[in-house]
Each structure stands twice: as structure tokens, then as C-alpha cells.
Design an enzyme around this catalytic site. Structure first.
Site, PDB file in Angstrom:
ATOM      1  N   GLY A 153       2.560   7.240 -11.041  1.00  0.00           N
ATOM      2  CA  GLY A 153       2.577   5.806 -11.351  1.00  0.00           C
ATOM      3  C   GLY A 153       1.246   5.149 -11.047  1.00  0.00           C
ATOM      4  O   GLY A 153       0.561   5.548 -10.101  1.00  0.00           O
ATOM      5  N   GLY A 180      -1.120   9.538  -3.661  1.00  0.00           N
ATOM      6  CA  GLY A 180      -0.869  10.439  -4.785  1.00  0.00           C
ATOM      7  C   GLY A 180      -1.987  11.422  -5.074  1.00  0.00           C
ATOM      8  O   GLY A 180      -2.080  11.937  -6.193  1.00  0.00           O
ATOM      9  N   HIS A 212       8.385 -18.462  18.870  1.00  0.00           N
ATOM     10  CA  HIS A 212       7.165 -17.690  18.609  1.00  0.00           C
ATOM     11  C   HIS A 212       6.987 -17.456  17.095  1.00  0.00           C
ATOM     12  O   HIS A 212       5.932 -17.736  16.522  1.00  0.00           O
ATOM     13  CB  HIS A 212       7.265 -16.351  19.362  1.00  0.00           C
ATOM     14  CG  HIS A 212       6.062 -15.498  19.242  1.00  0.00           C
ATOM     15  ND1 HIS A 212       5.143 -15.357  20.251  1.00  0.00           N
ATOM     16  CD2 HIS A 212       5.597 -14.735  18.221  1.00  0.00           C
ATOM     17  CE1 HIS A 212       4.184 -14.550  19.856  1.00  0.00           C
ATOM     18  NE2 HIS A 212       4.443 -14.146  18.619  1.00  0.00           N
ATOM     19  N   GLU A 213       8.040 -16.974  16.457  1.00  0.00           N
ATOM     20  CA  GLU A 213       7.942 -16.664  15.019  1.00  0.00           C
ATOM     21  C   GLU A 213       7.728 -17.930  14.199  1.00  0.00           C
ATOM     22  O   GLU A 213       6.981 -17.933  13.224  1.00  0.00           O
ATOM     23  CB  GLU A 213       9.201 -15.923  14.530  1.00  0.00           C
ATOM     24  CG  GLU A 213       9.413 -14.561  15.161  1.00  0.00           C
ATOM     25  CD  GLU A 213       8.210 -13.637  15.096  1.00  0.00           C
ATOM     26  OE1 GLU A 213       7.421 -13.737  14.146  1.00  0.00           O
ATOM     27  OE2 GLU A 213       8.042 -12.830  16.036  1.00  0.00           O
ATOM     28  N   ASP A 258      -0.566  -9.915  18.407  1.00  0.00           N
ATOM     29  CA  ASP A 258      -1.231 -11.051  17.739  1.00  0.00           C
ATOM     30  C   ASP A 258      -2.661 -11.168  18.228  1.00  0.00           C
ATOM     31  O   ASP A 258      -3.581 -11.420  17.457  1.00  0.00           O
ATOM     32  CB  ASP A 258      -0.516 -12.364  18.066  1.00  0.00           C
ATOM     33  CG  ASP A 258       0.946 -12.324  17.671  1.00  0.00           C
ATOM     34  OD1 ASP A 258       1.279 -11.525  16.791  1.00  0.00           O
ATOM     35  OD2 ASP A 258       1.739 -13.083  18.257  1.00  0.00           O
TER      36      ASP A 258
HETATM   37  P1  ATP Z   1      -2.087  12.390   2.020  1.00  0.00           P
HETATM   38  O1  ATP Z   1      -3.453  11.809   2.015  1.00  0.00           O
HETATM   39  O2  ATP Z   1      -1.258  11.893   3.165  1.00  0.00           O
HETATM   40  O3  ATP Z   1      -2.045  13.877   1.849  1.00  0.00           O
HETATM   41  P2  ATP Z   1      -1.577  11.979  -0.768  1.00  0.00           P
HETATM   42  O4  ATP Z   1      -2.492  10.905  -1.258  1.00  0.00           O
HETATM   43  O5  ATP Z   1      -1.933  13.377  -1.078  1.00  0.00           O
HETATM   44  O6  ATP Z   1      -1.313  11.776   0.776  1.00  0.00           O
HETATM   45  P3  ATP Z   1       0.861  12.577  -2.092  1.00  0.00           P
HETATM   46  O7  ATP Z   1       1.194  13.721  -1.199  1.00  0.00           O
HETATM   47  O8  ATP Z   1       0.325  12.896  -3.426  1.00  0.00           O
HETATM   48  O9  ATP Z   1      -0.143  11.626  -1.323  1.00  0.00           O
HETATM   49  O10 ATP Z   1       2.113  11.613  -2.254  1.00  0.00           O
HETATM   50  C1  ATP Z   1       3.214  11.656  -1.379  1.00  0.00           C
HETATM   51  C2  ATP Z   1       4.462  11.239  -2.118  1.00  0.00           C
HETATM   52  O11 ATP Z   1       4.385   9.851  -2.432  1.00  0.00           O
HETATM   53  C3  ATP Z   1       4.642  11.932  -3.431  1.00  0.00           C
HETATM   54  O12 ATP Z   1       5.398  13.098  -3.288  1.00  0.00           O
HETATM   55  C4  ATP Z   1       5.371  10.910  -4.279  1.00  0.00           C
HETATM   56  O13 ATP Z   1       6.753  10.953  -4.053  1.00  0.00           O
HETATM   57  C5  ATP Z   1       4.865   9.591  -3.735  1.00  0.00           C
HETATM   58  N1  ATP Z   1       3.745   9.029  -4.523  1.00  0.00           N
HETATM   59  C6  ATP Z   1       2.515   8.744  -4.048  1.00  0.00           C
HETATM   60  N2  ATP Z   1       1.753   8.212  -5.007  1.00  0.00           N
HETATM   61  C7  ATP Z   1       2.498   8.175  -6.128  1.00  0.00           C
HETATM   62  C8  ATP Z   1       2.249   7.731  -7.459  1.00  0.00           C
HETATM   63  N3  ATP Z   1       1.079   7.221  -7.825  1.00  0.00           N
HETATM   64  N4  ATP Z   1       3.262   7.842  -8.361  1.00  0.00           N
HETATM   65  C9  ATP Z   1       4.447   8.357  -8.002  1.00  0.00           C
HETATM   66  N5  ATP Z   1       4.732   8.785  -6.756  1.00  0.00           N
HETATM   67  C10 ATP Z   1       3.785   8.690  -5.815  1.00  0.00           C
END
Ligand code: ATP
Length: 500
Positions: free
Chosen positions: A74, A116, A337-338, A412
Site C-alpha cells: 500500500g 514495508g 491534567h489532561e 511532558d
Molecule cells: P523493519 O525495518 O522493522 O524490518 P520493514 O520496513 O522491513 O520493517 P516490513 O517487514 O516490510 O517492514 O513490514 C511489516 C509488516 O507491516 C508487513 O508484513 C505488512 O503486514 C505491514 N506493512 C508494512 N508496510 C506495508 C505497506 N506499505 N503495505 C501493506 N502492508 C504493509
């Protein structure tokens, strides 16, 4: 029978030693030799064991799905586009060779955790019809010198063998957390990581466009600035692709992707959820969808409703609700506070409060949820001061009602002092333009105190002017434990209608 060989040998050896000692033979040299041979065998076994362990680990990883396509990721439109363009180098290798262009050996994906990067590498393998081999930087760190380097060698060998076996022209090696082995090398002291990094560089230098299978290394990190320049120079990881936190459109797309296999009510508006989940990573959004489904299931419903998504956002942002039972007096202090934070926020950024809640979550006893703001990359001095005033609002409110503060303001104050640091480093304080390394701690402390005292006074004064809103909101909040942004703004409107 061979099964017992080791045991028989172990049993036989002491008997032999006792026998020799009994017959008057000097057994000391035999014992020393035996200890040395034993230690050597043990070391060899450890190394072998580790290498076998790592190979098994990789075998497990490489079985992971590489059928993932770019469409299943995504948002990240520009990162995907950039990556596809880079991958075309691998696909159109004939043209590349004709033009004498050197092959693309490494792509570096940088960005916050959970955005991702791993998904991108997997999609890259699918896009280029490559073998996908994955490893993580931390797997190469061992106490035994040379093990990391030999694992790098194995990784490349493994990728080549698998590609040949499966009749593929390309192999993609994905190394997550590259900063663990690729951190800046400090002169002089040799570390185990240096050998590992050197091996990686050697392997990458040995990639030629005429080779089959062609190897492409994709590495990921969220600390690009830590990497050794030898890694990032042209000819190695010379394509850097930023994988950022998704914007609203991206967040909606990710939510939609993770909602495909979930029974969402027709009325669910994922656009609203995307708006509320400002600053979330892909992994957090996946978690939101998952938690929302759990809430719906717990409620015994067939479908996920909008409120489940809102609850899930709170959970991912602040942790699970705890059943800590606080006293009436403590509850009142938390509410004050909040409200201090909320009223300050509404005064300096009208319309920004989305909810004030008293329910304990994670470490917090209450919280203010803010509406997403327009993303900003530059901040004015006034904006930063207002940010500090919102952070100080809680403590200021406690002083207003109780004449003193509590430990509830610790976070804070951390936030406020961080903003002060940013202001100092940007030359926005009375210290003028400074090099932070040259400022003494006393100077920093003095300036910090000056700024925070002045802003605390302003905050208290502004809050004092809103006592009616304070008192009325406090009643509702203590009674209902939640105050929606709309209810809260009603108090502001009502108080504006009152005669001065
Ligand atoms: P890290 O740096 O912690 O290794 P990363 O950037 O490699 O993280 P991923 O392992 O690719 O992250 O993503 C972890 C999970 O988050 C994926 O398995 C998926 O379910 C979800 N996710 C992250 N980004 C997306 C995206 N752009 N679209 C869909 N799902 C996503």
C-alpha cells in the site's frame, strides 16, 4: 553400532589412563595432549554447529513467499516507482551491456521500521523473477572471528546455487538491518564486523553483468547515516530509495489491503481511519485492522464497525486499556491534567482536539487524542513555543487547582525540553546561532530554564482565563470518562456567549 562408538571411546579412555598410570607410565603429557585435542574438537564443533544452524535458518527464511507483488504494497508510490526503474536494469541486462553500463549491484532501502522495506524486496524478487534469499545483519554477528565473513560467502554461494538449480537468471539477496554489519569503521581497532563488511564488499565487487545468475543485493536500514561510506559509494549500494511513513492516501490503501480478508461493515469509512492514524507505519496499520477484528469478535458481532477501528487506533497508539483502579482524587487530578493539555491545544490550534479520555492505557492514566494536522517540514519559533505550552498545560493545570504538581508530568517535560533543544540548535533562542557542541551545560541549563519558565507563566495565564470551560469540562469528564472533541468545543462556544 556406530551410535555407541563415542560412548565406548569415552569409557575406554579413563580405563586406559588408569591402566597406564598403574604400570608406571608418565601420563601427564598424554593428559595435556588429550585436553588440547578435546578443546580443538569442541571449537570445531561449535563453528560447524553455528554454520549449520545459520544455513538452516536461511533455508527456513528462503522458503518464505516471494510471490508478493508491488500491487500488494500500500502507498509508497514513488518508492515503488523508483525501485521498479532500478530493477529494469536487471531485466534489460542485454541493453545495459550493449551500452557498457555497469550492472546495478546494490539497492539500499531506508526508512522507519515497519514501512514495508522487506515487502519491497520480496516484490522486487517477484517482479524480476528472481530467487529470493533473505538474511538479517544481526545473524552475521558472532563471537568467533571469521564466522560472519564465512556466512556472507555462504549467502552468496547459496543464492547462486539455488538460482542455477531452479533455472532462474537472477537472484536477489536481501539483507535487513545492514547497519549492524555496515556501521562506520573506526580506524585502528579491528572488529569482527569489519571482516564481515569486507567480505560483503568483496562479494559485491565480484558481481559482473556477464555473470549468470545475476546477483542483486537489496539492503534495508533505518539508520542510513550510520553506514560506512565504503558501502554507499558508487558501484556498491549506489541506489538509495527512501521508504517513508505513508501519507493519508497511502494509509487508506494499506488499510484497504489488510481489510480484504476481514468482514467490514458497509458503513465503515477507511478514509476516516486513515485520517485518525496520522504518523502510523504500515505495520501499525496492519495491527489496527487486526485489533479491530479482535474487538468485533469479542463483542460477538459478525462485522467490524467504525468504533472498533477507533478503539484499535487507541490501542496501537497507547497500549491496551489497563484495569488499574485509581482513587476518586487521583482520577480528578488526571482529568485536570489532561484538560490542561486539551484547553491549551484548542487555544493555540483551534479544532485540534479529537478526544479527551480518562481511561488508563499502557503507562498513561488519561490522554488527549489530537486531530491530524497538515504535515509540516518547517516550524516557526512561535509554533515550537506553542508545542511546549501544550506539553506544559498538564502541569500548569495541576498548579492552578492544587497549587503543586505530581509525577504525571514527567513525559511532558521530556517532550518540552526536546523541543527547546531543537530551538537552540536552530538558533531560535537568546543564545543566538550556536554550535551545540561548544555550548556549556550551564549555558544550556540557564537557557532551558529561562524559556520554560516564561512559557509556563504564559500557559498558566491563558488557562486561568478559561476557568469556566475548565470547570464545566471537568464535570463531564469525571462523569463520563470521555469528552469528544465536539463536546469540548461546545464548552468553548457556550463560554463565548456568556456575558464578560
Ligand atoms: P523493519 O525495518 O522493522 O524490518 P520493514 O520496513 O522491513 O520493517 P516490513 O517487514 O516490510 O517492514 O513490514 C511489516 C509488516 O507491516 C508487513 O508484513 C505488512 O503486514 C505491514 N506493512 C508494512 N508496510 C506495508 C505497506 N506499505 N503495505 C501493506 N502492508 C504493509
Amino acid at each position: 553400532m556406530p551410535k555407541w562408538t563415542k560412548e565406548v571411546a569415552i569409557g575406554f579412555f579413563p580405563v586406559l589412563i588408569i591402566f597406564l598410570a598403574f604400570t608406571g607410565v608418565n601420563i601427564v603429557p598424554i593428559l595435556i595432549a588429550a585436553v588440547l585435542v578435546g578443546a580443538l574438537l569442541f571449537m570445531m564443533q561449535m563453528r560447524g554447529g553455528i554454520t549449520v544452524g545459520a544455513a538452516q535458518e536461511r533455508k527456513r527464511k528462503k522458503k518464505g513467499p516471494s510471490k508478493l507483488t508491488f500491487e500488494e504494497i500500500g502507498g509508497q508510490d514513488s518508492a515503488k516507482q523508483e525501485l521498479r526503474e532500478a530493477l529494469d536494469f536487471l531485466i534489460k541486462h542485454e541493453e545495459i551491456r550493449k551500452f557498457g553500463i555497469r550492472p546495478l549491484k546494490g539497492i539500499l532501502l531506508t526508512g522507519p521500521p515497519g514501512t514495508g522495506k522487506t515487502l519491497m524486496a520480496k516484490a522486487a524478487a517477484h517482479y524480476t523473477d528472481s530467487i529470493f534469499v533473505a538474511a538479517s545483519g544481526s545473524e552475521f554477528v558472532e563471537m568467533y572471528v571469521g564466522v560472519g565473513a564465512s556466512r556472507i560467502r555462504d549467502l552468496f554461494k547459496d543464492a547462486r546455487t539455488r538460482a542455477t538449480k531452479e533455472n532462474k537468471e537472477n537472484a536477489i539477496i536481501f539483507i535487513d538491518e545492514i547497519d549492524v554489519i555496515g556501521g562506520k569503521r573506526e580506524g585502528g581497532q579491528q572488529r569482527e564486523y569489519d571482516q564481515t563488511l569486507n567480505q560483503l564488499l568483496t562479494e559485491m565487487d565480484g558481481i559482473y553483468s556477464s555473470d549468470t545468475p545475476r546477483i542483486l543485493v537489496i539492503a534495508a536500514t533505518n539508520r542510513k547515516e550510520m553506514l560506512d561510506s565504503a558501502l554507499t559509494r558508487p558501484g556498491r549500494f549506489d541506489r538509495h530509495i527512501q521508504v517513508d511513513l505513508p501519507d493519508k492516501k497511502g494509509r487508506k490503501h494499506i488499510l484497504e489491503l489488510h481489510g480484504v480478508n476481514k468482514p467490514l461493515m458497509k458503513e465503515v469509512n477507511l478514509e476516516k481511519t486513515a485520517e485518525e492514524s496520522y504518523g502510523f507505519s504500515g505495520a501499525q496499520l496492519e495491527s489496527v485492522m487486526n485489533e479491530a477484528a479482535i474487538y468485533a469478535m469479542r463483542d460477538g458481532l459478525l462485522n467490524i464497525e467504525q468504533r472498533h477501528l477507533s478503539l484499535a487506533i487507541d490501542k496501537v497508539m497507547m497500549g491496551e486499556k489497563t484495569d488499574r483502579e485509581s482513587s476518586v482524587e487521583e482520577k480528578k487530578r488526571v482529568a485536570i491534567h489532561e484538560l490542561g493539555h486539551a484547553i491549551m491545544a484548542e487555544l493555540v490550534r483551534p479544532g485540534s482536539v479529537s478526544q479527551v479520555a480518562l481511561s488508563p492505557r499502557g503507562q498513561a492514566l488519561g490522554y488527549v487524542r489530537h486531530n491530524p494536522q497538515q504535515e509540516q517540514f518547517l516550524y516557526t519559533k512561535r509554533f515550537l513555543e506553542e508545542q511546549i505550552m501544550i506539553a506544559l498545560g498538564g502541569a500548569a493545570a495541576e498548579e492552578m487547582y492544587y497549587g503543586g504538581r505530581s509525577t504525571g508530568s514527567r513525559n511532558d517535560f521530556d517532550q518540552a525540553t526536546n523541543v527547546v533543544q531543537t530551538m537552540m540548535a536552530s538558533g531560535l533562542t537568546s543564545l543566538g546561532i550556536v554550535n551545540m557542541d561548544m555550548v556549556t551545560t550551564e549555558e544550556l541549563m540557564r537557557e532551558n530554564k529561562l524559556i520554560l519558565q516564561e512559557l509556563m507563566e504564559q500557559t498558566k495565564q491563558l488557562l486561568e482565563e478559561q476557568r469556566t470551560i475548565f470547570d464545566n469540562s471537568l464535570d463531564i469528564l469525571i462523569r463520563e470518562e470521555v469528552l469528544s472533541g465536539e463536546q469540548f468545543r461546545c464548552q468553548f462556544r457556550d463560554s463565548a456567549l456568556l456575558p464578560a
